[in-house]
Design an enzyme around this catalytic site. Structure first.
Site, PDB file in Angstrom:
ATOM      1  N   SER A 155       0.835  -1.200   0.000  1.00 51.76           N
ATOM      2  CA  SER A 155       0.000   0.000   0.000  1.00 51.76           C
ATOM      3  C   SER A 155       0.876   1.259   0.000  1.00 51.76           C
ATOM      4  O   SER A 155       1.692   1.437  -0.918  1.00 51.76           O
ATOM      5  CB  SER A 155      -0.955  -0.042   1.190  1.00 51.76           C
ATOM      6  OG  SER A 155      -1.956   0.932   1.068  1.00 51.76           O
ATOM      7  N   ASP A 280      -9.559  -3.719  -6.039  1.00 47.14           N
ATOM      8  CA  ASP A 280      -9.072  -2.970  -4.879  1.00 47.14           C
ATOM      9  C   ASP A 280      -9.874  -1.672  -4.761  1.00 47.14           C
ATOM     10  O   ASP A 280      -9.814  -0.819  -5.652  1.00 47.14           O
ATOM     11  CB  ASP A 280      -7.579  -2.674  -5.054  1.00 47.14           C
ATOM     12  CG  ASP A 280      -6.924  -2.079  -3.820  1.00 47.14           C
ATOM     13  OD1 ASP A 280      -7.629  -1.417  -3.031  1.00 47.14           O
ATOM     14  OD2 ASP A 280      -5.715  -2.267  -3.641  1.00 47.14           O
ATOM     15  N   HIS A 308      -7.483  -5.273  -1.298  1.00 51.04           N
ATOM     16  CA  HIS A 308      -6.340  -4.425  -0.974  1.00 51.04           C
ATOM     17  C   HIS A 308      -5.366  -5.210  -0.105  1.00 51.04           C
ATOM     18  O   HIS A 308      -5.657  -5.508   1.059  1.00 51.04           O
ATOM     19  CB  HIS A 308      -6.803  -3.161  -0.250  1.00 51.04           C
ATOM     20  CG  HIS A 308      -5.710  -2.167  -0.009  1.00 51.04           C
ATOM     21  ND1 HIS A 308      -4.991  -1.592  -1.045  1.00 51.04           N
ATOM     22  CD2 HIS A 308      -5.176  -1.659   1.139  1.00 51.04           C
ATOM     23  CE1 HIS A 308      -4.089  -0.769  -0.545  1.00 51.04           C
ATOM     24  NE2 HIS A 308      -4.172  -0.805   0.779  1.00 51.04           N
TER      25      HIS A 308
END
Length: 332
Positions: A155, A280, A308
Protein backbone atom coordinates in the site's frame (compact mmCIF):
# COMPACT_ATOMS: atom_id res chain seq x y z
CA UNK A 1 -5.39 -25.67 -12.55
CA UNK A 2 -5.19 -21.85 -12.68
CA UNK A 3 -3.70 -20.31 -15.82
CA UNK A 4 -0.08 -19.25 -15.66
CA UNK A 5 1.85 -16.18 -16.71
CA UNK A 6 4.44 -16.30 -19.49
CA UNK A 7 7.05 -17.67 -17.08
CA UNK A 8 4.80 -20.44 -15.84
CA UNK A 9 3.79 -18.96 -12.49
CA UNK A 10 0.20 -19.93 -11.55
CA UNK A 11 -2.26 -17.05 -11.62
CA UNK A 12 -4.15 -16.02 -8.51
CA UNK A 13 -7.39 -18.04 -8.42
CA UNK A 14 -9.02 -18.14 -4.97
CA UNK A 15 -12.07 -20.34 -4.35
CA UNK A 16 -15.44 -18.66 -4.90
CA UNK A 17 -16.06 -18.10 -1.20
CA UNK A 18 -12.83 -16.10 -0.86
CA UNK A 19 -13.21 -13.82 -3.87
CA UNK A 20 -15.07 -10.90 -2.31
CA UNK A 21 -12.80 -7.84 -2.25
CA UNK A 22 -13.78 -6.73 1.25
CA UNK A 23 -13.11 -10.19 2.65
CA UNK A 24 -9.70 -10.29 0.95
CA UNK A 25 -8.85 -6.81 2.29
CA UNK A 26 -9.96 -7.75 5.80
CA UNK A 27 -7.97 -10.98 5.83
CA UNK A 28 -4.85 -9.06 4.79
CA UNK A 29 -4.66 -7.46 8.22
CA UNK A 30 -6.78 -9.77 10.36
CA UNK A 31 -5.37 -13.25 9.65
CA UNK A 32 -3.95 -14.83 12.82
CA UNK A 33 -0.59 -15.17 11.11
CA UNK A 34 1.59 -15.47 14.19
CA UNK A 35 -0.46 -18.44 15.38
CA UNK A 36 -0.52 -19.95 11.88
CA UNK A 37 3.25 -19.68 11.53
CA UNK A 38 3.85 -21.09 15.01
CA UNK A 39 1.85 -24.13 13.94
CA UNK A 40 4.40 -24.48 11.13
CA UNK A 41 7.20 -24.31 13.69
CA UNK A 42 8.28 -20.69 13.25
CA UNK A 43 8.03 -17.94 15.87
CA UNK A 44 9.53 -15.08 13.86
CA UNK A 45 9.59 -12.56 16.69
CA UNK A 46 11.57 -14.98 18.85
CA UNK A 47 14.25 -14.95 16.15
CA UNK A 48 14.16 -11.17 15.67
CA UNK A 49 16.19 -8.32 17.13
CA UNK A 50 14.58 -4.94 17.86
CA UNK A 51 16.51 -1.88 16.66
CA UNK A 52 16.26 1.88 17.01
CA UNK A 53 18.02 3.26 13.93
CA UNK A 54 19.89 6.55 13.73
CA UNK A 55 18.68 7.81 10.37
CA UNK A 56 20.57 11.11 10.41
CA UNK A 57 19.56 14.66 11.38
CA UNK A 58 18.30 13.42 14.74
CA UNK A 59 15.64 11.14 13.24
CA UNK A 60 15.13 7.71 14.74
CA UNK A 61 13.12 4.84 13.26
CA UNK A 62 12.57 1.37 14.64
CA UNK A 63 12.31 -2.09 13.17
CA UNK A 64 12.82 -5.81 13.58
CA UNK A 65 15.85 -7.58 12.12
CA UNK A 66 15.58 -11.31 11.50
CA UNK A 67 18.88 -12.84 10.37
CA UNK A 68 18.82 -15.49 7.66
CA UNK A 69 18.29 -19.03 8.99
CA UNK A 70 21.69 -20.15 7.69
CA UNK A 71 25.05 -18.49 7.12
CA UNK A 72 24.44 -18.68 3.36
CA UNK A 73 21.93 -15.82 3.20
CA UNK A 74 20.13 -15.28 -0.10
CA UNK A 75 20.12 -11.55 0.58
CA UNK A 76 18.35 -8.91 2.62
CA UNK A 77 14.66 -8.08 2.19
CA UNK A 78 13.54 -4.82 3.80
CA UNK A 79 9.77 -4.79 4.30
CA UNK A 80 7.69 -1.60 4.61
CA UNK A 81 4.15 -1.63 6.03
CA UNK A 82 1.16 0.36 4.84
CA UNK A 83 -0.28 3.50 6.41
CA UNK A 84 -0.93 2.96 10.14
CA UNK A 85 0.60 -0.51 9.97
CA UNK A 86 3.79 -1.73 11.59
CA UNK A 87 6.26 -4.56 11.91
CA UNK A 88 3.63 -6.90 13.40
CA UNK A 89 0.94 -6.19 10.77
CA UNK A 90 -0.34 -9.55 9.58
CA UNK A 91 0.63 -9.07 5.94
CA UNK A 92 4.15 -7.85 6.84
CA UNK A 93 4.84 -10.47 9.51
CA UNK A 94 3.70 -13.29 7.23
CA UNK A 95 5.76 -12.05 4.27
CA UNK A 96 8.85 -11.85 6.51
CA UNK A 97 8.19 -15.33 7.86
CA UNK A 98 7.86 -16.75 4.36
CA UNK A 99 11.08 -15.08 3.20
CA UNK A 100 12.87 -16.32 6.32
CA UNK A 101 11.95 -19.91 5.43
CA UNK A 102 13.34 -19.27 1.93
CA UNK A 103 16.75 -18.26 3.30
CA UNK A 104 16.55 -14.46 3.35
CA UNK A 105 17.47 -12.04 6.10
CA UNK A 106 14.63 -9.60 6.69
CA UNK A 107 14.14 -6.22 8.32
CA UNK A 108 10.61 -5.00 9.07
CA UNK A 109 10.98 -1.22 9.06
CA UNK A 110 8.56 1.02 10.95
CA UNK A 111 7.95 4.41 9.38
CA UNK A 112 7.87 7.50 11.63
CA UNK A 113 4.89 7.62 14.02
CA UNK A 114 3.98 3.98 13.35
CA UNK A 115 3.96 0.93 15.62
CA UNK A 116 3.74 3.07 18.74
CA UNK A 117 6.78 5.25 17.97
CA UNK A 118 5.05 8.65 18.19
CA UNK A 119 7.42 9.74 20.96
CA UNK A 120 10.65 9.14 19.03
CA UNK A 121 10.46 12.16 16.70
CA UNK A 122 8.70 15.45 17.42
CA UNK A 123 7.76 16.36 13.86
CA UNK A 124 4.83 14.57 12.27
CA UNK A 125 5.03 11.71 9.77
CA UNK A 126 4.09 12.46 6.20
CA UNK A 127 4.46 10.53 2.98
CA UNK A 128 7.20 12.67 1.44
CA UNK A 129 9.78 11.83 4.14
CA UNK A 130 12.16 9.83 1.95
CA UNK A 131 15.44 11.10 3.45
CA UNK A 132 14.91 9.20 6.68
CA UNK A 133 13.94 6.02 4.84
CA UNK A 134 17.22 6.14 2.94
CA UNK A 135 18.99 6.86 6.21
CA UNK A 136 17.35 3.78 7.70
CA UNK A 137 18.33 1.63 4.72
CA UNK A 138 21.95 2.69 5.09
CA UNK A 139 21.92 1.65 8.76
CA UNK A 140 20.10 -1.62 8.04
CA UNK A 141 22.67 -2.51 5.39
CA UNK A 142 25.43 -2.31 8.00
CA UNK A 143 23.51 -4.89 10.05
CA UNK A 144 22.95 -7.20 7.08
CA UNK A 145 25.64 -6.55 4.47
CA UNK A 146 25.54 -9.96 2.81
CA UNK A 147 23.88 -10.55 -0.56
CA UNK A 148 21.60 -8.39 -2.70
CA UNK A 149 19.10 -5.89 -1.30
CA UNK A 150 15.37 -6.25 -1.96
CA UNK A 151 12.72 -3.76 -0.84
CA UNK A 152 9.09 -4.88 -0.54
CA UNK A 153 6.21 -2.65 0.52
CA UNK A 154 2.45 -2.80 0.88
CA UNK A 155 0.00 0.00 0.00
CA UNK A 156 1.67 3.28 1.07
CA UNK A 157 4.74 1.19 1.90
CA UNK A 158 4.61 -0.04 -1.69
CA UNK A 159 4.90 3.57 -2.82
CA UNK A 160 7.92 4.04 -0.53
CA UNK A 161 9.48 0.84 -1.88
CA UNK A 162 9.03 1.89 -5.49
CA UNK A 163 10.57 5.28 -4.70
CA UNK A 164 13.59 3.49 -3.25
CA UNK A 165 13.98 1.84 -6.64
CA UNK A 166 13.48 5.12 -8.45
CA UNK A 167 15.77 7.28 -6.29
CA UNK A 168 18.20 4.81 -4.75
CA UNK A 169 21.00 4.95 -7.29
CA UNK A 170 21.46 8.69 -6.64
CA UNK A 171 21.63 8.04 -2.89
CA UNK A 172 24.02 5.12 -2.81
CA UNK A 173 21.30 2.49 -2.33
CA UNK A 174 21.04 -0.06 -5.12
CA UNK A 175 18.24 -2.60 -4.66
CA UNK A 176 18.31 -5.69 -6.85
CA UNK A 177 14.50 -5.41 -6.99
CA UNK A 178 11.85 -3.16 -5.43
CA UNK A 179 8.31 -4.55 -5.18
CA UNK A 180 5.06 -2.70 -4.56
CA UNK A 181 2.07 -4.79 -3.43
CA UNK A 182 -1.21 -2.90 -3.89
CA UNK A 183 0.96 0.23 -4.10
CA UNK A 184 -0.60 3.67 -3.84
CA UNK A 185 1.02 5.23 -6.90
CA UNK A 186 -1.49 8.06 -7.36
CA UNK A 187 -2.25 9.42 -3.86
CA UNK A 188 -4.95 11.80 -5.07
CA UNK A 189 -7.04 8.97 -6.46
CA UNK A 190 -6.31 6.83 -3.39
CA UNK A 191 -7.66 9.54 -1.07
CA UNK A 192 -10.68 10.06 -3.32
CA UNK A 193 -11.14 6.27 -3.53
CA UNK A 194 -11.32 6.00 0.26
CA UNK A 195 -13.89 8.81 0.41
CA UNK A 196 -16.06 7.39 -2.39
CA UNK A 197 -15.66 3.73 -1.43
CA UNK A 198 -17.49 1.72 1.22
CA UNK A 199 -18.44 3.93 4.19
CA UNK A 200 -17.00 1.35 6.57
CA UNK A 201 -13.56 1.76 4.95
CA UNK A 202 -13.71 5.55 5.20
CA UNK A 203 -14.74 5.38 8.85
CA UNK A 204 -12.02 2.82 9.54
CA UNK A 205 -9.24 4.96 8.05
CA UNK A 206 -10.46 8.21 9.63
CA UNK A 207 -10.71 6.52 13.01
CA UNK A 208 -7.16 5.25 12.68
CA UNK A 209 -5.97 8.75 11.83
CA UNK A 210 -7.73 10.21 14.88
CA UNK A 211 -6.08 7.56 17.06
CA UNK A 212 -2.60 8.35 15.77
CA UNK A 213 -3.17 12.09 16.22
CA UNK A 214 -4.18 11.45 19.82
CA UNK A 215 -1.08 9.30 20.36
CA UNK A 216 1.07 12.12 18.97
CA UNK A 217 -0.61 14.66 21.25
CA UNK A 218 0.04 12.49 24.30
CA UNK A 219 3.70 12.15 23.34
CA UNK A 220 4.11 15.85 22.47
CA UNK A 221 1.54 17.98 24.35
CA UNK A 222 2.29 21.08 22.25
CA UNK A 223 0.10 19.61 19.50
CA UNK A 224 -3.58 20.49 19.31
CA UNK A 225 -5.64 18.39 16.90
CA UNK A 226 -9.09 19.37 18.13
CA UNK A 227 -10.05 20.90 14.75
CA UNK A 228 -9.50 17.55 13.04
CA UNK A 229 -12.41 15.94 14.88
CA UNK A 230 -14.83 17.97 12.75
CA UNK A 231 -13.45 16.74 9.41
CA UNK A 232 -15.43 13.97 7.75
CA UNK A 233 -13.48 13.09 4.59
CA UNK A 234 -9.98 11.91 3.91
CA UNK A 235 -9.37 14.62 1.31
CA UNK A 236 -10.39 17.43 3.69
CA UNK A 237 -8.30 15.96 6.50
CA UNK A 238 -5.26 15.68 4.26
CA UNK A 239 -5.67 19.24 2.97
CA UNK A 240 -5.73 20.56 6.54
CA UNK A 241 -2.80 18.35 7.53
CA UNK A 242 -0.63 19.57 4.61
CA UNK A 243 -1.24 23.19 5.58
CA UNK A 244 -0.57 22.58 9.28
CA UNK A 245 2.29 20.09 9.34
CA UNK A 246 4.25 19.97 6.08
CA UNK A 247 6.59 22.30 4.26
CA UNK A 248 4.52 22.18 1.06
CA UNK A 249 2.54 25.21 -0.06
CA UNK A 250 -0.48 23.31 -1.34
CA UNK A 251 -2.18 19.93 -1.15
CA UNK A 252 -1.29 19.39 -4.82
CA UNK A 253 2.40 20.18 -4.23
CA UNK A 254 2.50 17.62 -1.43
CA UNK A 255 0.82 14.84 -3.43
CA UNK A 256 3.17 15.48 -6.34
CA UNK A 257 6.10 14.41 -4.13
CA UNK A 258 4.93 10.81 -4.17
CA UNK A 259 2.83 10.49 -7.31
CA UNK A 260 4.31 7.76 -9.52
CA UNK A 261 3.22 7.56 -13.14
CA UNK A 262 3.57 4.47 -15.35
CA UNK A 263 6.10 6.34 -17.50
CA UNK A 264 8.18 7.23 -14.45
CA UNK A 265 8.14 3.61 -13.26
CA UNK A 266 9.16 2.25 -16.65
CA UNK A 267 12.20 4.57 -16.67
CA UNK A 268 13.40 3.57 -13.20
CA UNK A 269 17.19 3.16 -12.89
CA UNK A 270 16.66 -0.13 -11.00
CA UNK A 271 14.20 -3.01 -11.49
CA UNK A 272 10.65 -2.75 -10.16
CA UNK A 273 7.74 -5.17 -9.80
CA UNK A 274 4.09 -4.51 -9.03
CA UNK A 275 1.32 -6.77 -7.74
CA UNK A 276 -2.19 -5.30 -7.55
CA UNK A 277 -5.82 -6.24 -8.13
CA UNK A 278 -8.68 -4.92 -10.22
CA UNK A 279 -11.14 -5.05 -7.32
CA UNK A 280 -9.07 -2.97 -4.88
CA UNK A 281 -11.44 -0.31 -3.50
CA UNK A 282 -8.55 1.74 -2.07
CA UNK A 283 -6.19 1.78 -5.08
CA UNK A 284 -8.17 2.42 -8.32
CA UNK A 285 -7.04 0.15 -11.12
CA UNK A 286 -7.15 3.08 -13.57
CA UNK A 287 -3.97 4.38 -11.92
CA UNK A 288 -2.07 1.55 -13.63
CA UNK A 289 -3.42 2.16 -17.14
CA UNK A 290 -0.62 1.72 -19.65
CA UNK A 291 1.74 0.05 -17.18
CA UNK A 292 3.18 -3.16 -18.55
CA UNK A 293 6.27 -5.31 -18.37
CA UNK A 294 9.11 -3.52 -20.11
CA UNK A 295 11.93 -1.14 -19.37
CA UNK A 296 12.64 -1.43 -15.66
CA UNK A 297 9.27 -3.02 -14.85
CA UNK A 298 10.15 -6.71 -14.70
CA UNK A 299 6.70 -7.82 -13.53
CA UNK A 300 3.25 -6.24 -13.45
CA UNK A 301 0.69 -8.66 -12.03
CA UNK A 302 -2.86 -7.33 -12.14
CA UNK A 303 -5.24 -9.93 -10.74
CA UNK A 304 -9.04 -10.00 -11.00
CA UNK A 305 -9.41 -10.60 -7.26
CA UNK A 306 -7.37 -9.87 -4.17
CA UNK A 307 -8.84 -6.70 -2.69
CA UNK A 308 -6.34 -4.42 -0.97
CA UNK A 309 -3.16 -6.29 0.00
CA UNK A 310 -5.15 -9.55 0.27
CA UNK A 311 -4.32 -12.26 -2.28
CA UNK A 312 -5.43 -15.04 0.12
CA UNK A 313 -5.56 -18.14 -2.02
CA UNK A 314 -7.18 -20.86 0.13
CA UNK A 315 -8.97 -21.60 3.41
CA UNK A 316 -5.66 -22.18 5.13
CA UNK A 317 -5.19 -18.42 4.61
CA UNK A 318 -2.03 -18.88 2.57
CA UNK A 319 -0.91 -15.85 0.57
CA UNK A 320 -0.43 -16.04 -3.18
CA UNK A 321 1.47 -12.73 -3.02
CA UNK A 322 4.08 -14.33 -0.78
CA UNK A 323 4.63 -17.14 -3.28
CA UNK A 324 4.81 -14.60 -6.08
CA UNK A 325 7.39 -12.48 -4.25
CA UNK A 326 9.56 -15.55 -3.60
CA UNK A 327 9.48 -16.32 -7.32
CA UNK A 328 10.32 -12.72 -8.24
CA UNK A 329 13.29 -12.66 -5.84
CA UNK A 330 14.57 -15.93 -7.25
CA UNK A 331 14.30 -14.58 -10.81
CA UNK A 332 16.16 -11.44 -9.74
Amino acid sequence: MPPADDKGFPAFAPPAGLRHASLQSTLASKRPVQRLWRKKGLDLNAKSIAHVLDCGHGVRLTGQQTPAPTAASRGLAVLVHGWEGGHDSSYLYSMAARLHTEGYATFRLNLRDHAGTHDLNEEMFHSARMDEVFGALARIRTLEPQGPLFVIGFSLGGNFSLRVGLQGSSRGVNPRLSIGISPSINPASTLEGIDSGPALFRWYFLDKWQRTLEAKRRAWPRYDFSAYRQLKTFVDTTRRFVADFTEYATYEDYLAQYTLTPALLAASPSPLAIVTSRDDSVIPIRDFAGLEVGGSVVACDITDHGGHCGFIENWRFDSWAERRVVALLRDA
